[in-house]
Design a protein around this motif. Structure first.
Motif, PDB file in Angstrom:
ATOM      1  N   ALA A   1     -61.137   4.476  -1.717  1.00 14.61           N
ATOM      2  CA  ALA A   1     -60.902   5.859  -2.122  1.00 14.61           C
ATOM      3  C   ALA A   1     -61.454   6.788  -1.049  1.00 14.61           C
ATOM      4  N   ASP A   2     -61.117   8.071  -1.171  1.00 13.57           N
ATOM      5  CA  ASP A   2     -61.627   9.050  -0.207  1.00 13.57           C
ATOM      6  C   ASP A   2     -62.913   9.712  -0.688  1.00 13.57           C
ATOM      7  N   ARG A   3     -63.506   9.131  -1.735  1.00 13.82           N
ATOM      8  CA  ARG A   3     -64.775   9.641  -2.265  1.00 13.82           C
ATOM      9  C   ARG A   3     -65.471   8.505  -2.999  1.00 13.82           C
ATOM     10  N   LYS A   4     -66.767   8.660  -3.206  1.00 15.07           N
ATOM     11  CA  LYS A   4     -67.494   7.676  -3.998  1.00 15.07           C
ATOM     12  C   LYS A   4     -67.128   7.857  -5.460  1.00 15.07           C
ATOM     13  N   LEU A   5     -67.015   6.754  -6.162  1.00 19.68           N
ATOM     14  CA  LEU A   5     -66.694   6.781  -7.584  1.00 19.68           C
ATOM     15  C   LEU A   5     -67.916   6.308  -8.354  1.00 19.68           C
ATOM     16  N   SER A   6     -68.436   7.171  -9.210  1.00 16.31           N
ATOM     17  CA  SER A   6     -69.693   6.856  -9.889  1.00 16.31           C
ATOM     18  C   SER A   6     -69.584   5.624 -10.777  1.00 16.31           C
ATOM     19  N   ASP A   7     -68.435   5.416 -11.420  1.00 18.07           N
ATOM     20  CA  ASP A   7     -68.295   4.235 -12.266  1.00 18.07           C
ATOM     21  C   ASP A   7     -68.326   2.948 -11.446  1.00 18.07           C
ATOM     22  N   VAL A   8     -67.763   2.986 -10.255  1.00 14.81           N
ATOM     23  CA  VAL A   8     -67.782   1.813  -9.376  1.00 14.81           C
ATOM     24  C   VAL A   8     -69.203   1.582  -8.857  1.00 14.81           C
ATOM     25  N   GLU A   9     -69.892   2.655  -8.481  1.00 13.25           N
ATOM     26  CA  GLU A   9     -71.267   2.510  -8.004  1.00 13.25           C
ATOM     27  C   GLU A   9     -72.171   1.919  -9.088  1.00 13.25           C
ATOM     28  N   LYS A  10     -72.015   2.354 -10.332  1.00  9.42           N
ATOM     29  CA  LYS A  10     -72.800   1.795 -11.439  1.00  9.42           C
ATOM     30  C   LYS A  10     -72.471   0.321 -11.635  1.00  9.42           C
ATOM     31  N   ALA A  11     -71.202  -0.018 -11.523  1.00 15.02           N
ATOM     32  CA  ALA A  11     -70.788  -1.417 -11.683  1.00 15.02           C
ATOM     33  C   ALA A  11     -71.360  -2.297 -10.576  1.00 15.02           C
ATOM     34  N   ILE A  12     -71.458  -1.761  -9.374  1.00 14.01           N
ATOM     35  CA  ILE A  12     -72.049  -2.520  -8.263  1.00 14.01           C
ATOM     36  C   ILE A  12     -73.493  -2.875  -8.592  1.00 14.01           C
TER      37      ILE A  12
ATOM     38  N   ASP B   1     -57.854   5.723  -5.618  1.00 16.59           N
ATOM     39  CA  ASP B   1     -57.483   7.140  -5.673  1.00 16.59           C
ATOM     40  C   ASP B   1     -56.522   7.430  -6.819  1.00 16.59           C
ATOM     41  N   SER B   2     -55.653   6.492  -7.112  1.00 22.49           N
ATOM     42  CA  SER B   2     -54.636   6.753  -8.131  1.00 22.49           C
ATOM     43  C   SER B   2     -54.853   5.968  -9.431  1.00 22.49           C
ATOM     44  N   LEU B   3     -55.911   5.189  -9.506  1.00 22.54           N
ATOM     45  CA  LEU B   3     -56.132   4.371 -10.701  1.00 22.54           C
ATOM     46  C   LEU B   3     -57.002   5.129 -11.699  1.00 22.54           C
ATOM     47  N   PRO B   4     -56.474   5.386 -12.887  1.00 23.64           N
ATOM     48  CA  PRO B   4     -57.245   6.131 -13.892  1.00 23.64           C
ATOM     49  C   PRO B   4     -58.552   5.423 -14.254  1.00 23.64           C
ATOM     50  N   GLN B   5     -59.524   6.194 -14.651  1.00 24.53           N
ATOM     51  CA  GLN B   5     -60.847   5.660 -14.969  1.00 24.53           C
ATOM     52  C   GLN B   5     -60.798   4.622 -16.089  1.00 24.53           C
TER      53      GLN B   5
ATOM     54  N   GLU C   1     -62.095   8.408   5.149  1.00 25.04           N
ATOM     55  CA  GLU C   1     -61.886   9.832   5.417  1.00 25.04           C
ATOM     56  C   GLU C   1     -60.691  10.318   4.601  1.00 25.04           C
ATOM     57  N   SER C   2     -60.761  11.564   4.152  1.00 27.34           N
ATOM     58  CA  SER C   2     -59.600  12.138   3.469  1.00 27.34           C
ATOM     59  C   SER C   2     -58.456  12.209   4.450  1.00 27.34           C
ATOM     60  N   GLY C   3     -57.305  11.907   3.975  1.00 23.52           N
ATOM     61  CA  GLY C   3     -56.151  11.979   4.854  1.00 23.52           C
ATOM     62  C   GLY C   3     -55.067  11.044   4.381  1.00 23.52           C
ATOM     63  N   SER C   4     -53.906  11.298   4.884  1.00 24.44           N
ATOM     64  CA  SER C   4     -52.742  10.540   4.496  1.00 24.44           C
ATOM     65  C   SER C   4     -52.896   9.058   4.832  1.00 24.44           C
ATOM     66  N   ASN C   5     -52.825   8.237   3.830  1.00 24.72           N
ATOM     67  CA  ASN C   5     -52.799   6.779   3.954  1.00 24.72           C
ATOM     68  C   ASN C   5     -54.087   6.134   4.449  1.00 24.72           C
ATOM     69  N   ALA C   6     -55.191   6.854   4.502  1.00 24.65           N
ATOM     70  CA  ALA C   6     -56.434   6.254   4.993  1.00 24.65           C
ATOM     71  C   ALA C   6     -56.895   5.115   4.082  1.00 24.65           C
ATOM     72  N   ALA C   7     -56.882   5.335   2.775  1.00 23.73           N
ATOM     73  CA  ALA C   7     -57.289   4.281   1.838  1.00 23.73           C
ATOM     74  C   ALA C   7     -56.281   3.139   1.865  1.00 23.73           C
ATOM     75  N   ASP C   8     -55.004   3.477   1.975  1.00 28.86           N
ATOM     76  CA  ASP C   8     -53.964   2.454   2.037  1.00 28.86           C
ATOM     77  C   ASP C   8     -54.169   1.547   3.247  1.00 28.86           C
ATOM     78  N   ASP C   9     -54.397   2.171   4.400  1.00 30.18           N
ATOM     79  CA  ASP C   9     -54.595   1.401   5.630  1.00 30.18           C
ATOM     80  C   ASP C   9     -55.816   0.494   5.516  1.00 30.18           C
ATOM     81  N   ALA C  10     -56.884   0.994   4.896  1.00 27.69           N
ATOM     82  CA  ALA C  10     -58.093   0.181   4.735  1.00 27.69           C
ATOM     83  C   ALA C  10     -57.812  -1.029   3.854  1.00 27.69           C
TER      84      ALA C  10
END
Length: 179
Positions: free
Chosen positions: A34-45, A9-13, A78-87
């Motif tokens: 992240a709280d959304r799919k990142l197209s650059d990560v999906e392409k890398a996968i 979420d906070s790491l620049p492209q 899910e969007s929300g406080s600390n969801a990505a952090d907790d994961a």
């Protein structure tokens, strides 16, 4: 196997591009949260799967090769406080590297004995994180009082190089460890 946990979420492209190239080149395992799919990560996968499968092109059937997955994982929360952090904290296992700009998350990952770097090229330690948490609390208080403007420096070439160097140093440490 080197594992890398990324607070996407906070790491620049530009930074993700550096990380993704290195992961694919060396066959590392990584989790991008992240709280959304990142197209650059999906392409890398997809690229990582193709490369991993090509190594077995002559020895496996097409169906067997398709079972070979990527070492890169996109964890969408899910969007929300600390969801990505907790994961990330739940997934993280030492020895590993974590990349985050989030100081409270860094503190949690340091408690799990991970190497933690931020997007500015700083390596965070258990000793230094206490200071950063205190700074963060004071800055929040100053902002509430209207005394402090939350302007952070833009990412210039120097900052990107510092991040890349810190990333390389952390990976060197992990590569020397006997898993």
């Amino acid at each position: 196997m080197i594992r890398i946990y990324i607070d996407s979420d906070s790491l620049p492209q530009q930074h993700r591009a550096i990380v993704l190239r290195r992961i694919i080149k060396n066959g590392y395992h990584a989790w991008f949260a992240a709280d959304r799919k990142l197209s650059d990560v999906e392409k890398a996968i997809e690229e990582d799967k193709r490369i991993r499968r090509s190594a077995f092109r002559d020895t496996l059937t097409r169906e067997e090769a398709r079972k070979i997955g990527s070492g890169i994982h996109m964890v969408v929360v899910e969007s929300g406080s600390n969801a990505a952090d907790d994961a990330l904290v739940e997934l993280a296992e030492s020895p590993a590297l974590a990349i985050t700009h989030d100081i409270p998350l860094a503190a949690r990952l340091l408690e799990k004995d991970l190497i933690v770097i931020d997007d500015r090229g700083n390596t965070l330690t258990k000793e230094r994180i206490r200071e950063r948490l205190s700074e963060r609390e004071n800055n929040a208080l100053f902002r509430e009082m209207g005394l402090f403007d939350n302007k952070s420096k833009h990412f210039d070439e120097k900052t990107i190089r510092a991040f890349s160097a810190a990333f390389d140093r952390a990976l060197s440490i992990l590569e020397k460890l006997d898993f």
